[in-house]
Design an enzyme around this catalytic site. Sequence first.
Site, PDB file in Angstrom:
ATOM      1  N   ASN A  81       7.545 -44.226  50.723  1.00 13.27           N
ATOM      2  CA  ASN A  81       7.498 -42.995  51.513  1.00 13.27           C
ATOM      3  C   ASN A  81       6.773 -43.259  52.834  1.00 13.27           C
ATOM      4  OD1 ASN A  81       6.582 -39.568  50.670  1.00 13.27           O
ATOM      5  ND2 ASN A  81       6.721 -40.499  52.655  1.00 13.27           N
ATOM      6  N   GLN A 132      11.698 -42.595  50.017  1.00 14.87           N
ATOM      7  CA  GLN A 132      12.235 -41.486  50.799  1.00 14.87           C
ATOM      8  C   GLN A 132      13.732 -41.742  50.975  1.00 14.87           C
ATOM      9  OE1 GLN A 132      10.015 -40.865  54.517  1.00 14.87           O
ATOM     10  NE2 GLN A 132       9.269 -38.917  53.735  1.00 14.87           N
ATOM     11  N   ASP A 138       9.804 -31.597  51.913  1.00  9.43           N
ATOM     12  CA  ASP A 138       8.617 -31.087  51.239  1.00  9.43           C
ATOM     13  C   ASP A 138       7.938 -30.041  52.137  1.00  9.43           C
ATOM     14  OD1 ASP A 138       8.181 -33.220  52.997  1.00  9.43           O
ATOM     15  OD2 ASP A 138       6.474 -33.994  51.876  1.00  9.43           O
ATOM     16  N   GLU A 140       7.066 -31.606  65.622  1.00  9.34           N
ATOM     17  CA  GLU A 140       7.680 -32.064  64.373  1.00  9.34           C
ATOM     18  C   GLU A 140       8.906 -31.239  64.000  1.00  9.34           C
ATOM     19  OE1 GLU A 140       6.003 -32.690  59.823  1.00  9.34           O
ATOM     20  OE2 GLU A 140       5.310 -30.997  61.019  1.00  9.34           O
TER      21      GLU A 140
END
Length: 592
Positions: free
Chosen positions: A206, A217, A318, A546
């Site tokens: 990940n 991932q 997530d 992000e």
Amino acid sequence: MASSHQSQNLDLIFICKETTPLVAFLERVQETALSTFVDRHFDPKFYVDLSLKYSLSTTEKAFDGLPRTENGAVSVKDLEEFLTTYFQDAGKDAVHYDPPDFLPEPVGFLPKVENPEVRAWALDVHSLWKNLSRKVSDEVRKQPELHTFLPLPAPMIVPGSRFREVYYWDSYWVIRGLLASKMYETAKSIVTNLISLVNVYGYALNGARAYYTNRSQPPLLSAMVYEIYNRTGDMELAKKALPVLLKEHQFWNSEIHKVTIQDAQGRNHTLSRYYAMWNKPRPESSVLDKKYASKLLKVSEKQQFYRELASAAESGWDFSTRWMRNSSEFTTLATTSVLPVDLNVFILKMELDIAFLANKTGEESIAASFLEASQARRGQSTLFSGMKRWDSGLTTGSLLAPHVRNLKHGMLVTKIRMCLLQTSLLCGLICSIQSMSSYNCTFIYNWMNSDDAFVLHILEDANLVKSIMRSLESSGLLCAAGIATSLTNSGEQWDFPNGWAPFQHIIVEGLARSGSQEARSLAEDIAVRWIRTNYVTYKKTGAMHEKYNVEKCGEFGRGGKYLPQTGFGWSNGVALAFLEEFGWPRDHRIDC
């Protein structure tokens, strides 16, 4: 239900990952910090990213010797002094690095961008690669036991803010941006680091931290190698990557990820799911995971919840109601019971990439084997057609398959909803245990940029292209500033109204490659919306973000379990990739 013997075997696989002594200690520090700094913005990841100044035994002895009240609390003053004395600041384990292939304005940079205002901004975004460039500090290499950062061999690009290390699937879109920036060596160094992780652990982690060894991932390493090879023709990289990709493919088809199900005609189908090797709180979020799990009474329920949490983190989503049985209750996460179409086509893409690279490097038997494997996997796209016909519309494209048996592990998966979400040239189906809500977790065959005959057949289907376009336009997912992740406004960051760079890129690139001028026009329209909100938000905040609020142009995204982050690797990469593909005319406005 699974037999006891099968359950024991699964548990042995499941608990095979252990927390290192350093990580376990840092979790204790994290828990103490939460009770001490109750009135501050608390980020649990900060504490497991700290590096020790002294040995673990010395630091732990000092920690155990801190004065405590009767209920075990430590004063703010004492804890702050302890942290200053015994720890380096988070982020000190990776130092800034000046990439030698960075130029302020590379030759041939974004030739289609004619608007001077947009070009100046694009150069600002390009310059962020220097800000995000790191290499592992000498201290990590000399004394790795004092750090949770893993000693990667090459320089790297980090996402930004709290994400101070390499992340797996982020790196694909970082690389797409680096290729637009002509930074080929930096792109290859990212792949070098991921290859090293696969060689050590058997899969790409990940992220490059000791606490991420329990999961991967979305598998995009092959896609990274493919894109770099297409730009550079680097045969050495192709040869180096091929055996590593074989190892990663084996991981994603291992017992924990592989699920065999049976359709209404009694035919078996093997697909992959997300499944983290973990049944404890995630160290980087230990205190928060425990808080949610406190609603559950049984130890077994808590362990299953922790497994679902880590598996959702493995998905990259997530978190989202996509993984929840009940969209209003976080503890109903059921990630391991979902067969995600995006994961299975990432793996299909991997199989086609391996075949391509094997062919280029003269490994003809490997190429033939993986072409055969890809044919078997893509055949699963018709998996549930024998059960019930589904509506091709995006918002109603769901069906209930009430009794789908997992033959491999004997589990009975109930209430599985199959969502056929056609937001681009779609490859298959999503098994999802939630209501009729729609998600942009679709995937596209033509995004894979393959010469495969089946892909070409889809590209030539003009009616399918039009149907997909109409579905996207009427779905409710296409908003003023881009494509929303879902139609569910849950407060989770991978839900409405947030939009994320990776899925803007997947959908836009798929439409643009369809061969339809109408589809390409829609792709360009979506890209323009996304670039505008990136630009206006950058001008307002001085940063790339992000995620973004696609309801409102010029607003960054919120929600989730941590504060909004800036930097930002994959947002930078997608913005540059869009500008490389579509450009920006001189007279085309850039404001909202």
